[in-house]
Design an enzyme around this catalytic site. Structure first.
Site, PDB file in Angstrom:
ATOM      1  N   LYS A 183     103.542 -10.100 -13.554  1.00  0.00           N
ATOM      2  CA  LYS A 183     104.377  -9.053 -14.151  1.00  0.00           C
ATOM      3  C   LYS A 183     103.519  -7.900 -14.671  1.00  0.00           C
ATOM      4  CE  LYS A 183     104.721 -11.603 -18.537  1.00  0.00           C
ATOM      5  NZ  LYS A 183     105.662 -12.225 -19.486  1.00  0.00           N
ATOM      6  N   TYR A 224      88.543  12.156 -36.468  1.00  0.00           N
ATOM      7  CA  TYR A 224      89.706  12.462 -37.300  1.00  0.00           C
ATOM      8  C   TYR A 224      89.651  11.713 -38.633  1.00  0.00           C
ATOM      9  CZ  TYR A 224      91.980  14.668 -33.267  1.00  0.00           C
ATOM     10  OH  TYR A 224      92.289  15.491 -32.209  1.00  0.00           O
TER      11      TYR A 224
END
Length: 366
Positions: free
Chosen positions: A36, A258
């Site tokens: 999957k 950041y």
């Protein structure tokens, strides 16, 4: 010459070794590898081809589109989970093994089978304890009896799903097996028999011998094949690597990234890498993990950005733009594992694999 900023290498030879180990653990059970989400982001067609060559019996997918793609490998494909009404017609037309976890879905499949003049193999799911999908054990014999009075349906599989097989305590897993066997025996008495019975994924087929003994004749390995494991027999099959874009010199008091999550206390030489969280590096490894450059572990400094990650190469004097930085994988005695990232993110390997971005080039080692 460097052809891509970031590359995801999938070792199909190691995948085959892992698969063969699981096949030995499974005894007489056939294996239905779970592919999957494009084989957890690794490339379902390439991974599936390798597993077919290794002896996979059939494949499992999560969605209609995945299953139809896997049919190109010319093995049977079972859809796991739910089959919503709008997917029934193409699933029947595609000769897929269709999941049934309630009477209404069975009626939809039956009506479409009649319309297309086909017989459809169905896999009936029992909810033995997952609480997500499936028929409750106490209602299963009656409902399954109704299901197979409908036209056009063939009983391919009876299956369920462990919810604690990866945990040390096997008490609830044993209860799930008891519930499954009780349903199976009740159906036997009613004359309803399936070609396949399966409950075990990879962890269960290794840890719970009962899950691969009669009546079970199928198992569905997933994460264990790809190297998420509690045994050294299944090794990591992936490597994620970026490159150094620039080398920079930082002075004491400079901040990195950041929110200024790292501030230098001394001069540092840093490398700007060509990968960030858009490529699958978890934000959770910011300031906490390392990468491998020229055989040395180099700490990640500051917050991982979308496209770049900054690492300390003060201890690698020869580091230069273009050098490869191994984000996941091994060089010499240095290694960064999927489990390390998963632990830092408080998750598991499936989450790490499925987060590797689509712009990252896939390469296959055979």
């Amino acid at each position: 010459m460097i052809g891509t900023r970031t590359v995801y290498r999938i070792n199909l030879a190691q995948l085959t070794d892992n698969f063969n180990f699981l096949r030995r653990c499974a005894g007489s059970c056939q294996l239905m590898p779970v592919l999957k989400y494009d084989a957890y982001g690794m490339g379902a067609m390439e991974v599936g081809s390798a597993l077919k060559a290794a002896g996979a019996y059939r494949f499992a997918a999560a969605t209609l589109d995945e299953a139809l793609e896997l049919k190109k490998l010319q093995l049977d494909v079972q859809i796991l989970g739910a089959l919503p009404p709008w997917e029934v017609a193409p699933a029947v037309a595609g000769d897929l093994i269709c999941p049934v976890d309630n009477l209404e879905t069975a009626k939809n499949i039956s009506a479409e089978a009649v319309r297309q003049q086909k017989s459809v193999r169905v896999a009936v799911k029992i909810d033995t304890g997952m609480g997500r999908l499936g028929i409750k054990p106490e209602k299963a014999p009656e409902i399954i009896g109704e299901i197979f009075r409908l036209p056009g349906l063939l009983p391919d599989s009876l299956f369920s799903h462990f919810c604690t097989a990866a945990m040390p305590d096997m008490v609830f897993a044993s209860l799930q097996l008891d519930r499954f066997i009780a349903v199976k025996e009740a159906l036997d008495k009613g004359g309803i028999k399936f070609a396949h019975y399966h409950h075990a994924a990879g962890d269960a087929l290794v840890k719970i011998p009962r899950s691969v003994q009669a009546p079970f004749n199928l198992a569905r390995p997933g994460g264990m094949m790809y190297g998420e494991n509690f045994t050294d027999e299944c090794r990591q099959i992936v490597e994620l690597a970026a490159h150094i874009a620039e080398i920079r010199e930082l002075s004491p008091g400079d901040s990195v990234g950041y929110y200024r999550l790292f501030i230098t206390s001394k001069p540092r030489k840093v490398a700007v890498l060509t990968a960030g969280y858009a490529d699958g590096i978890p934000l959770a490894v910011s300031n906490r993990a390392s990468v491998i450059i020229r055989g040395h572990k180099c700490p990640i400094l500051g917050r991982v950005s979308m496209d770049y990650t900054i690492v300390d190469v003060s201890g690698v004097p020869d580091a230069a733009p273009g050098d490869e930085a191994v984000l996941l994988g091994k060089r010499d005695d240095a290694e960064v594992t999927v489990k390390e990232w998963a632990d830092l993110k408080n998750t598991h390997g499936h989450d790490i694999w499925c987060s590797i971005g689509h712009r990252v080039k896939r390469e296959y080692i055979r």
